[in-house]
Design an enzyme around this catalytic site. Structure first.
Site, PDB file in Angstrom:
ATOM      1  N   LYS A  62      -7.508  10.779  10.517  1.00  0.00           N
ATOM      2  CA  LYS A  62      -6.970  10.076   9.355  1.00  0.00           C
ATOM      3  C   LYS A  62      -7.711  10.381   8.049  1.00  0.00           C
ATOM      4  O   LYS A  62      -7.121  10.820   7.073  1.00  0.00           O
ATOM      5  CB  LYS A  62      -6.959   8.562   9.597  1.00  0.00           C
ATOM      6  N   ASP A  73       0.829  -1.204   0.000  1.00  0.00           N
ATOM      7  CA  ASP A  73       0.000   0.000   0.000  1.00  0.00           C
ATOM      8  C   ASP A  73       0.859   1.247   0.000  1.00  0.00           C
ATOM      9  O   ASP A  73       1.797   1.325   0.779  1.00  0.00           O
ATOM     10  CB  ASP A  73      -0.809   0.016   1.311  1.00  0.00           C
ATOM     11  N   ASP A 112      -3.955   2.664  -5.475  1.00  0.00           N
ATOM     12  CA  ASP A 112      -2.607   2.817  -4.942  1.00  0.00           C
ATOM     13  C   ASP A 112      -2.229   1.639  -4.057  1.00  0.00           C
ATOM     14  O   ASP A 112      -1.417   1.757  -3.161  1.00  0.00           O
ATOM     15  CB  ASP A 112      -2.462   4.136  -4.185  1.00  0.00           C
TER      16      ASP A 112
END
Lengths: 447, 1327
Positions: B1083, B1014, B1242
């Site tokens: 986050k 990741d 991604d």
């Protein structure tokens, strides 16, 4: 530039006019009484009418209900008293008492203050207009039981006019903090006739979560604080509301209010609250549009007409109002004329909740009307059959309506009767229409 | 003269007025005119009958004439009158024309108007006009509304054109006073010829003289336009650019003079502008040389082909497909006949009809269409000629002379024979016929074909394509035979279009009640089928009868594409999948319409006989993929192209059919919904015999009200819902495109061809009806790397992780589990409280409260139902595929991010779906594989985010007991896996580890499990690399570090510091938040800030997080979130200064570009063109009988751009385009290294064995990508695109804006001094 200077000139002229009148306060006030008919009074009348008669799309409505009221309020002793006292106290200083005449303030100053407001709002600064509005608030103004809610008074011109007209209890609900100080000052100078709250009448009972901060508020808090208790629907009007409807979301607010009215939620829990609102001419026309005007005959108009006596009290061109934004007069894009703001009285009918309609089944009525008028050129019978197959023609014949009538041709009262019939019949209560009501998001925030 | 013209010469004359003839040929040769005018006189005797014949071709069957409408008979009248007129007196006719001329004094201009530089289209427009005018004059005795209207229209148009013309002439006069002879004469004659003409008309002198006059006028006019066209042509020639630029420079200098007196500071600015312009100039010249400039200029105008054209095309194609040639022919003619409609026609539209006639071998009809084309001022193109030649090839007795004449004319029009073969899309045997025709003339002709190898690659992939010696492309683990067999199965699936599968609920036992309900439903369904079939046939009949106007598009041809039964099946199918709370009409209609379109496409491929060819090419193609064949060093796409080239005969594989415009899809869909609502009924006593029996509709149309809008909804009747729920039917019907493919997908070889075998797929997913993306792509020269990357992703084979699937299904069929993200069945839903509103014991507030409860319960129910259905679809597909190997074809969104095409079940889905998938191919774990599996497991738990890989591995080893327990006894053991962030994948990983550990030699254990790597905050990584921002780069792990940096934690930390400071100052909300600020809270907001989340959105995110914390006082949530979002934003601003700068630059650029009226467009480093489809909304209303559907179209490129959206979306879209580029580069390199590679944006997946290789490639490609001067190139591109056409100085404000834009675009943000190469050593860059 030039337009602004022109405006300035206009204002100056207007204010000087006012001054001219104000120099003769006795005379002017006296003019309001029919016994002494003096030029001032006639000026007022003329203003009100001339606009009407030149209005392009004047509605062909019943002469009684939609004409500005012509009869003036009878004089009252208190009023005379106050006016006399003004003459008496000139030149001396003492705390203002109940009968003192309040100066409506310098027009320029009020204009400046109104325009300083950050939100787009309309303001009444013209003393004449303020007086006209005050007069329209009716003879029972001076009745101690009558409470007047003034929405967003701003520079308090109308507030003072109301007090001058003898109002016994005015509650100023101001949503903008910038005006609060001055209002509170005024409150202190008076003898309890005025209460000032930081509250926006049109933002009562919000939907969203989160903590509610002024100016948003819940109705029960407002009414409890003011010590107003719930009244039966058939009682007299407990509260009169006066104000200018926000132009930004006019239709939305009107819809919300009429939903609340039918279900007796929000302010209408406390009885037949009478609304005296300035709404744009365009919206007013839609509000009172009649069956057959397929473009404008919409659910919200039908519901209002069903629920209230609607009365046009006064028409005033946009220019008289001060706007706190650059754009002054709204552009009239549609087919309806939109040159005025209309002071409209919406007084809920005392007999609304009789013969089968109750606040609890009203939501089905709302749903029915909305479904019917989503399209105006469909046959009513088709709609009815959709809800309960084969019962359409029976219902229509009971109502004495032709089989092929279009939904846009049915009068509000007929819709009410139709609903009452439907509510009685077993077939309809089984229909999905009744299920539908509950999950419909239309009344979010009022439920 | 062309052959075609000659063979239909007489006819053409009949159809045209004299003016027509005159003007048509004036251009070509004036001598002709004289000859022709003579000819006209000679022929005029036969005119009438010719005219008749022509008309009769318009009205196909004379016996039908009675039914025909007025319009046509009137048209006939008009024509007759015209013929009489022509016959009776030629001179008079001319006089009439002259009278018209006198009336409208600038008709002289009108004549020359024909020769506007833009080409002959306008010119042709005039012709019939003057003709019509004449007729009007003559037929006054019987005026008709139709004619009046027509001529009125023409007149208006003429006037407009004249006006334009005058302007044009003025312009010409101004610009070229006496530059050429023609120019000179143009000045005077335009005036004088009028006079002479009018005087001539008055005197009615001999016609010869008149003709001379006219000729003079025409010739001079032609000369004028010749000059005008030379001067005013808007082609992006360099000379012109130069002129313009120099002009602006001049103005700049003037401006400079002015400003020097005012202030000196601006001087530099201006100097810079000048400098820039010079630079631009050079670039423009450079670009012009390489002729790419065209695409720059045209792209903005490319959207002119709008909905109407598309509608016309698809209508005609539908007619032709259904075999309704008469209708299509009439339609084309009626479109052609009226000017206002003719302007929508293009050559391709005429070609559709030509093709039809070519199939029938009717050369004379083709000739007619050629004439129509000329009348419309259009040039025949490759398609037209290939149809003509094909037709000749079909006629066995067609003389070679005719063919060679045709070829000659083709040459005149600049079309070569090779063009025909390379540019045309052939159906059936068209190509062979064409070749046959050509070979009769040139017996040894063979179309020469070259692989269009425009091998100029972006430097990023130059090596990839040119140096292939060391590439080892992976093979699939199948024999060729197996692959061919799989192909056949997939083909069968797609031919059927729908797949019916058992749902996972089928395992449940069938109760008696269920069986009864199923029976009932089946009965009803059979009934509905019958009713619908009947209704469809009836309405088709009605449509044929009432369709009186030929030119009006109606639905009839669209209802003849499939068998009636197929339409009915599609409708019946849609009932089953209707959600509980109904579906908005628009969506339902769209789905229905799309289904029909897909089916139609598949049938079309059958009709064109592409299927056989596809099969043979695919069979050969498997040679490349299969394991038992030789090793190739070509890519799948290259191989496919080569094979296609080798097997040229027969139809072209990629279809040239027009896709349907959105509005047509919707219209067709609403038509079907309407039919369903009207016809589908059920007995009201079917469930409850106590009710009276009435037929009630099962679907009803009603309105839902959203604020002030009303949305039409189709809802199932409660009875139907009840039946469906109680029957619990277990058969699910899906479109075949919803299922994964059973064989490797067809490689993308062009924008229009790839992915599924027959089902149409789009290379780029776009908003319904947005065409700008496709147009850009089609213009794009080299998309090969993009195709190859998509093909690589699509070629990865998958299989189901059966143990996991079984566990999931067991929970699903039991009671579901909210914690494990398995939606529970409706039986677990909260009961809807029942209360009687009439009950007087309740107070008002209690009633209101209960009502709210009911609303909430209902809402919850319908939410649960839709979640449950979604999960049911996914699981059922997985279950259906449990013993299969399958593939996901891929396409991309408009920024280049790739997605698997099947919508429900794919590896991009939730944790549950991901856990069900493993690679079909297994690889041994190798020496480090097991470690990677363990690290992957820790990553999946979400723990140890800030620990090094070693620490994570140690942690995994320390909990081996838990891991093995989870694997052995997932549901009854310690349930360690359930605590993980991604529990299901964690469980899968536990099982894999357990199996590996217990195998005799873990390094030889064959693992199918994908290991993920990741990017840590990938958006910020790209920003940091773009800005070479040291601090930013370190915090997102571009810099090698001992332990992973966690940007979220650092932001949280910083926010906490700020909060503590505020709390000390006595800020109440800061005090309340004490102890609540964590990584988790910030986050999501940090992650999305790079993608342009606003404060508003950020607040909502934080609010959600805070609400999840039970201890946090609920009354403060709003204030706290408001406060926190402010802190997060300011914290980020401090940490990522470089990022901020780039983001601001991008935003501001987009704002100015958008304000100047353009849409933001750019090209990724890999060459993929991107355009932002945000425009002001346009309303389009679809009027159906049921309701009007208001479409708000926000992607119409003809509208002005939506500045706010353009600007806010540019930075995130740009970054996404970069991350997609990075992914594609990585995928290509992985392919050449023989790895299995798939991606979820991604997050890159590969086998445990190859993780290290993939990591290396991933880092190298990131460095390669960012070593390119990305921002500089963006700046250059934008400058060239938006600043190379200089604004006129007339509007000073405009020019100022333009200058500001230019300065801004040129000012690429400064970069810091981060050393990009360090990325290669960074362990935690992707981890």
């Amino acid at each position: 530039m030039s337009t602004q200077s022109f405006r300035l000139l206009e204002l100056m002229l207007r204010s000087s006019c006012c001054h001219a009148i104000r120099t003769r306060p006795c005379l002017q006030k006296a003019a309001l009484t029919p016994t002494t008919c003096v030029p001032g009074g006639r000026i007022l009348h003329k203003r009100a009418y001339s606009l009407d008669s030149f209005g392009p799309g004047r509605p062909s409505l019943g002469p009684n209900s939609h004409q500005p009221r012509s009869e003036r309020t009878p004089p009252s002793s208190a009023l005379v008293h106050r006016n006399l006292s003004v003459a008496a106290v000139q030149g001396q200083f003492r705390p203002l008492c109940r009968y003192d005449y309040l100066d409506l303030g310098e027009v320029e100053e009020n204009v400046r203050r109104a325009q300083a407001c950050k939100k787009t709002r309309h303001f009444i600064v013209d003393p004449n207009l303020a007086n006209v509005v005050a007069q329209h608030m009716g003879p029972d103004l001076q009745d101690a039981k009558t409470v007047i809610f003034e929405c967003n008074p701003g520079p308090a011109v109308l507030t003072r006019a109301l007090l001058n007209a003898g109002a016994q209890r005015v509650v100023a609900l101001e949503g903008d903090r910038t005006f609060l100080n001055e209002l509170q000052e005024l409150e202190l100078r008076l003898d309890g006739q005025l209460e000032v709250l930081h509250c926006d009448f049109f933002r009562l009972d919000p939907i969203g979560c989160g903590n509610v901060k002024p100016p948003t508020m819940f109705t029960d808090k407002l009414f409890t604080d003011l010590g107003i208790s719930e009244a039966a629907w058939t009682d007299d009007v407990p509260v009169k509301v006066v104000g200018i409807l926000s132009q930004r979301n006019e239709r939305g607010l009107l819809l919300k209010m009429v939903y609340a009215l039918f279900e007796r939620l929000s302010v209408f829990r406390y009885g037949r609250i009478e609304l005296n609102l300035f709404i744009s001419e365009k919206e007013y026309k839609k509000l009172v549009s009649q069956p057959g005007e397929m473009m404008h005959y919409r659910a919200f108009g039908v519901l209002w007409q069903m629920a209230c006596d609607i009365e046009l009290l006064h028409k005033e061109p946009w220019e008289t109002f001060i706007v706190s934004s650059r754009q002054n007069v709204p552009s009239s894009k549609g087919k309806l004329p939109n040159d005025h703001l209309c002071l409209v009285r919406l007084r809920p009918r005392a007999n609304l909740f009789s013969a089968g309609l109750t606040p609890s089944n009203a939501s089905t009525l709302l749903m029915m009307v909305k479904q019917c008028l989503a399209k105006r050129k469909v046959k009513l019978i088709d709609r009815l059959n959709l809800w309960s197959p084969d019962s359409g023609s029976k219902l229509l014949s009971e109502l004495g309506l032709p089989e092929d009538i279009l939904t846009g041709n049915v009068y509000p009262e007929e819709y009410l009767q139709l609903f009452q019939l439907m509510d009685k019949s077993k077939e309809f209560t089984q229909s999905w229409l009744y299920e539908e009501i509950l999950e419909n998001p239309q009344r979010e925030g009022w439920g | 003269m062309s052959l075609l013209r000659v063979c239909s010469f007489a006819k053409s004359l009949g159809r045209r007025s004299l003016a027509d003839v005159r003007m048509c040929f004036a251009e070509r040769c004036q001598l002709c005119v004289l000859v022709r005018s003579g000819a006209v006189r000679r022929i005029s005797g036969t005119l009438l009958c010719l005219q008749r014949r022509n008309v009769s071709s318009v009205i196909p069957k004379p016996e039908d004439a009675k039914k025909r409408v007025h319009e046509q008979s009137q048209l006939l009248d008009v024509l007759k009158v015209r013929i009489q007129q022509l016959q009776s007196d030629f001179v008079l006719d001319v006089q009439h024309a002259k009278v018209q001329f006198v009336k409208a004094p600038s008709v002289g201009g009108g004549i020359s108007s024909g020769r506007t530089p833009k080409g002959s289209s306008k010119d042709k427009n005039d012709i019939p006009k003057s003709g019509q005018m004449v007729t009007k004059g003559a037929s006054k005795s019987q005026p008709s509304r139709w004619m009046e209207k027509l001529s009125q229209e023409k007149k208006n148009k003429l006037k407009k054109q004249q006006h334009l013309q005058q302007k044009m002439q003025r312009l010409v006069k101004d610009k070229v006073p006496g530059k050429s002879k023609g120019g000179k004469s143009s000045l005077i004659p335009t005036g004088t010829t009028h006079k002479t003409i009018s005087s001539a008309a008055k005197g009615s002198k001999g016609d010869t003289k008149l003709w001379d006059e006219i000729r003079a006028a025409v010739s001079s006019a032609a000369a004028v336009t010749a000059v005008a066209s030379a001067k005013a042509a808007m082609t992006p020639e360099t000379s012109k650019q130069k002129r313009k630029d120099s002009k602006s420079k001049g103005a700049d200098k003037e401006a400079t003079k002015r400003t020097t007196t005012e202030c000196k500071g601006k001087d530099e600015d201006l100097a810079e502008v000048e400098e820039l312009e010079k630079r631009l100039n050079q670039q423009v010249r450079h670009w012009a040389c390489s002729s790419t400039m065209d695409s720059f200029q045209e792209s903005s105008m490319g959207n002119s082909c709008g909905d109407i054209q598309l509608s016309i095309r698809s209508y005609l194609e539908a007619c032709v497909f259904g075999g309704d040639i008469e209708r299509s022919h009439n339609f084309l003619l009626s479109q052609h006949r009226v000017m206002s409609r003719r302007k929508h026609l293009t050559t391709d539209v005429y070609n559709i009809m030509m093709r039809v006639w070519a199939k029938k071998g009717m050369l004379n009809q083709i000739g007619r269409i050629f004439i129509l084309l000329e009348e419309a001022g259009l040039k025949p193109n490759v398609g037209s000629y290939s149809a003509a030649l094909e037709c000749m090839g079909r006629n066995p007795n067609c003389s070679p002379k005719v063919i060679s004449r045709c070829l000659n004319q083709m040459k005149e029009d600049g079309v070569t024979v090779d063009d025909l073969f390379s540019h045309c899309v052939f159906q059936q045997d068209e190509r062979d016929m064409l070749l046959k025709a050509i070979q009769t003339v040139k017996p040894d002709y063979e179309p020469c074909h070259t692989l269009n190898a425009s091998q100029c690659f972006s430097p990023l992939v130059q090596d990839f394509y040119t140096k292939r010696e060391h590439h080892t492309y992976p093979k699939l683990d199948f024999t060729q035979e197996e692959l061919q067999e799989r192909f056949k199965r997939q083909l069968r699936v797609e031919q059927a279009c729908t797949v019916t599968i058992d749902s996972v609920e089928a395992i449940k036992p069938v109760t008696e009640h269920m069986a009864r309900m199923r029976e009932l439903l089946a009965e009803q369904r059979a009934q509905w089928q019958k009713v619908l079939l009947q209704a469809l046939r009836e309405s088709k009949l009605i449509l044929t009868k009432t369709n009186t106007k030929d030119y009006k598009l109606n639905l009839y041809p669209y209802l003849c594409l499939l068998e009636d039964k197929e339409y009915v099946d599609i409708m019946i199918q849609s009932i089953a999948s209707l959600p509980l709370s109904g579906e908005s009409l628009k969506i339902l209609a769209r789905n229905l319409g799309n289904r029909i379109y897909t089916k139609y496409c598949v049938r079309q491929k059958h009709q064109n006989r592409t299927v056989e060819k596809l099969a043979s090419i695919y069979d050969a193609y498997t040679d490349l993929l299969a394991k038992d064949t030789k090793v190739y060093n070509v890519l799948p796409r290259e191989q496919w192209c080569k094979l296609e080239m080798e097997q040229r005969s027969g139809p072209t594989l990629q279809g040239g059919e027009a896709s349907w415009p959105y509005i047509v899809t919707l219209e067709l869909g609403t038509f079907m919904v309407d039919m369903m609502v009207k016809n589908l009924k059920i007995n009201s006593d079917i469930l409850n015999p106590a009710c009276d029996r009435k037929l009630i509709p099962i679907l009803y149309h009603m309105y839902a009200f959203r604020s002030t809008r009303q949305v039409g909804f189709i809802k199932p009747h409660p009875i139907l819902t009840q039946m469906q729920q109680e029957a619990m039917e277990t058969m699910l019907a899906f479109d075949s495109s919803v299922m994964p493919m059973l064989c490797p997908p067809v490689p993308w070889t062009s924008v229009k061809f790839g992915a599924y075998l027959l089902t149409p797929a789009k290379l780029m997913r776009t908003l319904e009806g947005a065409m700008q993306h496709d147009q850009l792509l089609e213009k794009c020269q080299n998309l090969h790397p993009v195709f190859d990357s998509l093909n690589q992703l699509g070629n990865c084979a998958w299989r189901i992780n059966k143990p996991i699937l079984d566990i999931i299904i067991s929970i699903f069929n039991d009671r579901g589990s909210d914690e494990l993200d398995i939606p529970p069945p409706l039986s677990e839903a909260p009961k809807i409280p029942h209360f009687n509103p009439q009950d007087p014991t309740y107070t008002a507030s209690e009633k209101a409260h209960m009502k709210r409860e009911v609303i909430n319960a209902k809402k919850k129910c319908s939410e649960m139902h839709s979640m449950r259905m979604d999960a049911l679809y996914k699981l059922s597909i997985a279950h259906h595929m449990r013993d299969e190997l399958f593939w996901f074809p891929h396409n991309m969104d408009f920024r280049g991010r790739t997605y698997p095409c099947p919508p429900y079940f794919n590896h991009l889905g939730s944790d549950v779906t991901r856990a069900m998938l493993v690679f079909a191919e297994g690889m041994p774990l190798g020496s480090k594989g097991l470690d990677w599996l363990k690290i992957h497991l820790v990553n999946l738990t979400g723990l140890k985010k800030r620990s090094s890989l070693q620490e994570r591995l140690e942690y995994a080893n320390s909990i081996m007991e838990d891991i093995l327990d989870s694997a052995d006894d997932p549901l009854n053991g310690k349930k360690w896996w359930m605590e993980a962030d991604e529990p299901w994948q964690a469980l899968g990983c536990c099982m894999e580890i357990a199996n590996a550990v217990r195998s005799p030699d873990p390094t030889k254990f064959i693992s199918h499990f994908p290991v993920h790597q990741d990017g840590s905050c990938n958006g910020l990584q790209h920003y940091a690399a773009l800005g070479r921002d040291v601090i930013g780069a370190t915090s997102v792990n571009l810099m090698p570090c001992e332990v992973p940096q966690d940007v979220y934690s650092s932001v949280a930390q910083q926010v906490e510091e700020l909060r503590a400071r505020d709390a000390a100052k006595g800020l109440k909300i800061a005090q309340v938040l004490d102890g609540f600020i964590s990584r988790k809270v910030v986050k999501q907001t940090v992650m999305t800030v790079v993608y342009g989340v606003t404060r508003y959105g950020g607040r909502l995110q934080i609010e959600k997080r805070l609400k999840e914390i039970d201890e946090f006082p609920k009354e403060h949530v709003w204030d706290a979130s408001q406060y926190l979002v402010r802190l997060v934003f300011s914290g980020l601003k401090e940490m990522f200064t470089g990022t901020r700068e780039i983001q601001d630059w991008l935003t501001e650029s987009a704002r100015l570009i958008s304000k100047s009226g353009h849409t933001v467009e750019w090209v990724t480093p890999l060459g993929l063109p991107i355009i932002q489809p945000y425009h002001r909304t346009r309303n389009q209303v679809l009027k159906s009988t049921m309701q009007y559907i208001n479409l708000q179209i926000s992607h119409d490129a003809k509208e002005r751009p939506d500045t706010v959206k353009q600007k806010n979306a540019f930075p995130p879209n740009f970054i996404h385009s970069l991350d997609s580029t990075h992914m594609m580069l990585t995928s290509l390199q992985c392919y050449s290294a023989g790895l299995t590679f798939v991606s979820v944006h991604d997050c890159f997946w590969t086998h445990a064995l190859t993780v290290d290789t993939m990591n290396k490639i991933c880092r190298e490609q990131f460095v390669t990508l960012h070593s390119q001067p990305i921002l500089q190139e963006l700046s250059n591109f934008l400058l060239l695109k938006y600043c190379s056409t200089v604004q006129t100085q007339a509007k000073n404000k405009k020019y100022q804006e333009y200058r500001r834009l230019m300065l801004l675009l040129a000012k690429v943000p400064q970069t810091g001094d981060f050393d990009l190469q360090r990325v290669k050593e960074s362990t935690y860059f992707f981890s």
